[in-house]
Design a protein around this motif. Sequence first.
Motif, PDB file in Angstrom:
ATOM      1  N   GLU A 116       0.781  -1.236   0.000  1.00 38.38           N
ATOM      2  CA  GLU A 116       0.000   0.000   0.000  1.00 38.38           C
ATOM      3  C   GLU A 116       0.816   1.290   0.000  1.00 38.38           C
ATOM      4  O   GLU A 116       0.266   2.377  -0.035  1.00 38.38           O
ATOM      5  CB  GLU A 116      -1.024   0.008   1.138  1.00 38.38           C
ATOM      6  CG  GLU A 116      -0.446  -0.055   2.505  1.00 38.38           C
ATOM      7  CD  GLU A 116      -1.548  -0.077   3.572  1.00 38.38           C
ATOM      8  OE1 GLU A 116      -2.566  -0.757   3.372  1.00 38.38           O
ATOM      9  OE2 GLU A 116      -1.352   0.584   4.600  1.00 38.38           O
ATOM     10  N   ASN A 117       2.127   1.170   0.073  1.00 40.10           N
ATOM     11  CA  ASN A 117       2.960   2.364  -0.122  1.00 40.10           C
ATOM     12  C   ASN A 117       4.386   1.945  -0.436  1.00 40.10           C
ATOM     13  O   ASN A 117       4.713   0.740  -0.377  1.00 40.10           O
ATOM     14  CB  ASN A 117       2.911   3.287   1.103  1.00 40.10           C
ATOM     15  CG  ASN A 117       3.392   2.612   2.364  1.00 40.10           C
ATOM     16  OD1 ASN A 117       4.509   2.092   2.406  1.00 40.10           O
ATOM     17  ND2 ASN A 117       2.568   2.594   3.390  1.00 40.10           N
ATOM     18  N   GLY A 118       5.217   2.922  -0.772  1.00 42.23           N
ATOM     19  CA  GLY A 118       6.594   2.640  -1.184  1.00 42.23           C
ATOM     20  C   GLY A 118       7.388   1.902  -0.125  1.00 42.23           C
ATOM     21  O   GLY A 118       8.180   1.002  -0.433  1.00 42.23           O
ATOM     22  N   GLY A 121       6.218   7.012  -4.838  1.00 41.95           N
ATOM     23  CA  GLY A 121       6.708   6.097  -5.844  1.00 41.95           C
ATOM     24  C   GLY A 121       8.100   6.417  -6.345  1.00 41.95           C
ATOM     25  O   GLY A 121       8.891   5.519  -6.645  1.00 41.95           O
ATOM     26  N   ALA A 122       8.394   7.722  -6.447  1.00 42.01           N
ATOM     27  CA  ALA A 122       9.714   8.113  -6.949  1.00 42.01           C
ATOM     28  C   ALA A 122      10.796   7.717  -5.948  1.00 42.01           C
ATOM     29  O   ALA A 122      11.835   7.152  -6.318  1.00 42.01           O
ATOM     30  CB  ALA A 122       9.747   9.612  -7.221  1.00 42.01           C
ATOM     31  N   GLU A 123      10.543   8.009  -4.674  1.00 38.71           N
ATOM     32  CA  GLU A 123      11.520   7.668  -3.633  1.00 38.71           C
ATOM     33  C   GLU A 123      11.702   6.154  -3.548  1.00 38.71           C
ATOM     34  O   GLU A 123      12.841   5.664  -3.450  1.00 38.71           O
ATOM     35  CB  GLU A 123      11.041   8.218  -2.289  1.00 38.71           C
ATOM     36  CG  GLU A 123      12.163   8.401  -1.284  1.00 38.71           C
ATOM     37  CD  GLU A 123      11.675   8.776   0.105  1.00 38.71           C
ATOM     38  OE1 GLU A 123      10.616   9.444   0.205  1.00 38.71           O
ATOM     39  OE2 GLU A 123      12.347   8.371   1.073  1.00 38.71           O
ATOM     40  N   ALA A 124      10.596   5.414  -3.616  1.00 39.55           N
ATOM     41  CA  ALA A 124      10.675   3.951  -3.533  1.00 39.55           C
ATOM     42  C   ALA A 124      11.461   3.397  -4.721  1.00 39.55           C
ATOM     43  O   ALA A 124      12.291   2.492  -4.563  1.00 39.55           O
ATOM     44  CB  ALA A 124       9.272   3.348  -3.503  1.00 39.55           C
ATOM     45  N   THR A 125      11.217   3.963  -5.905  1.00 38.90           N
ATOM     46  CA  THR A 125      11.935   3.498  -7.101  1.00 38.90           C
ATOM     47  C   THR A 125      13.428   3.741  -6.956  1.00 38.90           C
ATOM     48  O   THR A 125      14.246   2.850  -7.233  1.00 38.90           O
ATOM     49  CB  THR A 125      11.399   4.216  -8.350  1.00 38.90           C
ATOM     50  OG1 THR A 125       9.992   3.989  -8.449  1.00 38.90           O
ATOM     51  CG2 THR A 125      12.076   3.712  -9.618  1.00 38.90           C
ATOM     52  N   ARG A 126      13.793   4.951  -6.505  1.00 44.76           N
ATOM     53  CA  ARG A 126      15.224   5.277  -6.329  1.00 44.76           C
ATOM     54  C   ARG A 126      15.864   4.304  -5.352  1.00 44.76           C
ATOM     55  O   ARG A 126      16.950   3.776  -5.588  1.00 44.76           O
ATOM     56  CB  ARG A 126      15.383   6.706  -5.816  1.00 44.76           C
ATOM     57  CG  ARG A 126      15.521   7.753  -6.916  1.00 44.76           C
ATOM     58  CD  ARG A 126      15.906   9.099  -6.341  1.00 44.76           C
ATOM     59  NE  ARG A 126      14.843   9.649  -5.517  1.00 44.76           N
ATOM     60  CZ  ARG A 126      13.864  10.427  -5.983  1.00 44.76           C
ATOM     61  NH1 ARG A 126      13.819  10.744  -7.261  1.00 44.76           N
ATOM     62  NH2 ARG A 126      12.925  10.890  -5.185  1.00 44.76           N
ATOM     63  N   ALA A 179      10.202  13.508 -14.296  1.00 45.06           N
ATOM     64  CA  ALA A 179      10.879  13.417 -12.991  1.00 45.06           C
ATOM     65  C   ALA A 179      10.698  12.016 -12.406  1.00 45.06           C
ATOM     66  O   ALA A 179      11.623  11.453 -11.825  1.00 45.06           O
ATOM     67  CB  ALA A 179      10.317  14.468 -12.035  1.00 45.06           C
ATOM     68  N   PHE A 180       9.509  11.445 -12.592  1.00 44.96           N
ATOM     69  CA  PHE A 180       9.236  10.101 -12.082  1.00 44.96           C
ATOM     70  C   PHE A 180      10.080   9.075 -12.857  1.00 44.96           C
ATOM     71  O   PHE A 180      10.694   8.185 -12.278  1.00 44.96           O
ATOM     72  CB  PHE A 180       7.731   9.824 -12.209  1.00 44.96           C
ATOM     73  CG  PHE A 180       7.224   8.637 -11.431  1.00 44.96           C
ATOM     74  CD1 PHE A 180       5.918   8.184 -11.637  1.00 44.96           C
ATOM     75  CD2 PHE A 180       8.005   7.973 -10.497  1.00 44.96           C
ATOM     76  CE1 PHE A 180       5.414   7.093 -10.919  1.00 44.96           C
ATOM     77  CE2 PHE A 180       7.521   6.882  -9.779  1.00 44.96           C
ATOM     78  CZ  PHE A 180       6.218   6.435  -9.997  1.00 44.96           C
ATOM     79  N   MET A 181      10.141   9.224 -14.186  1.00 42.26           N
ATOM     80  CA  MET A 181      10.966   8.329 -15.010  1.00 42.26           C
ATOM     81  C   MET A 181      12.409   8.359 -14.532  1.00 42.26           C
ATOM     82  O   MET A 181      13.071   7.317 -14.452  1.00 42.26           O
ATOM     83  CB  MET A 181      10.925   8.746 -16.488  1.00 42.26           C
ATOM     84  CG  MET A 181       9.698   8.302 -17.260  1.00 42.26           C
ATOM     85  SD  MET A 181       9.545   6.513 -17.484  1.00 42.26           S
ATOM     86  CE  MET A 181      10.903   6.162 -18.598  1.00 42.26           C
TER      87      MET A 181
END
Lengths: 147, 154
Positions: free
Chosen positions: A55-57, A84-89, A114-116
């Motif tokens: 349910e979250n990053g 999502g951006a922080e979790a992806t990084r 920025a998300f990409m």
Amino acid sequence: MMLGNCATSSSLSTTSDEDIVNNNLTALVVDDSPMIRKLHDMHLKKFGLKVQVAENGKNAIDLFRCGASFNLILMDKEMPIMDGAEATRELRTMGVTSMIVGVTSLDSIFDRQAFMEAGLDHCFTKPLTTENINFLLQELNKNNEEN
Amino acid sequence: MEVGQMQRRLVDYTKTLFMEGFLDAQFLQLQQLQDESNPDFVVEVVSLFFDDSEKLLNDLSMALDQPNVDFKKVDAHVHQLKGSSSSIGAQRVKNACIAFRNFCEEQNIDATLRCLQQVKHEYYLVKNKLETLLRLEQQIVAAGGSIPATEMGF
């Protein structure tokens, strides 16, 4: 270690040629909306994938830290605790090579870019369609053949 | 009423909802995900949409009622509602959210209050329509019939 609310979904394979190709594929749906989680979970299961939801990053990261791995991650952008951006990084820093696909309502090109740049392989605008999933599965199966 | 009549009534009602713009093709994708092993899928997703939306509309009312409105917060709520309404195919709600976000950017308090009323109006309309549609489906199933697939060839 606190894992948070990660629901495990059991796989429902319907027999079709697609499933024979796809049912060794696993996916993680990361979204703070229970409705979106349910929708994307069912959509991917229909294609024969085994799906889990978070349910979250932060919950997504915790799953990986506990040794889980997935071929595909569908990542929402706007989520509480960790977006999502922080979790992806963080996942990329941890060395995660899964296909990470942003699924977001963000419609500004600047925000999507920025998300990409956080480390996504692809980014789609909500709502996710059958065509989007077909495309992703083609990409995933291509990657599997190359390995 | 016999099953065939009920099924025709459902088909006509569904067509009207598409023609009047209440629902779009995304709702069809939702219906196509339902099958014998998940016969309540659409009802469950629609119920979650109702829960989500009513909470967001409450949050929006509160956020716009503050002496110093935090437009970033308002925008975030509308953004979420836009995402969920577009994912279920609630087209008019989605479009009302798009207009709403434009006024949030301008930080126009009067316009955003009007937008909130418009979004609420569209939400309650589509809620009513969806509840009617799902009730018609339940009646068909209770009478031993099957739910006809919606075809977009109209």
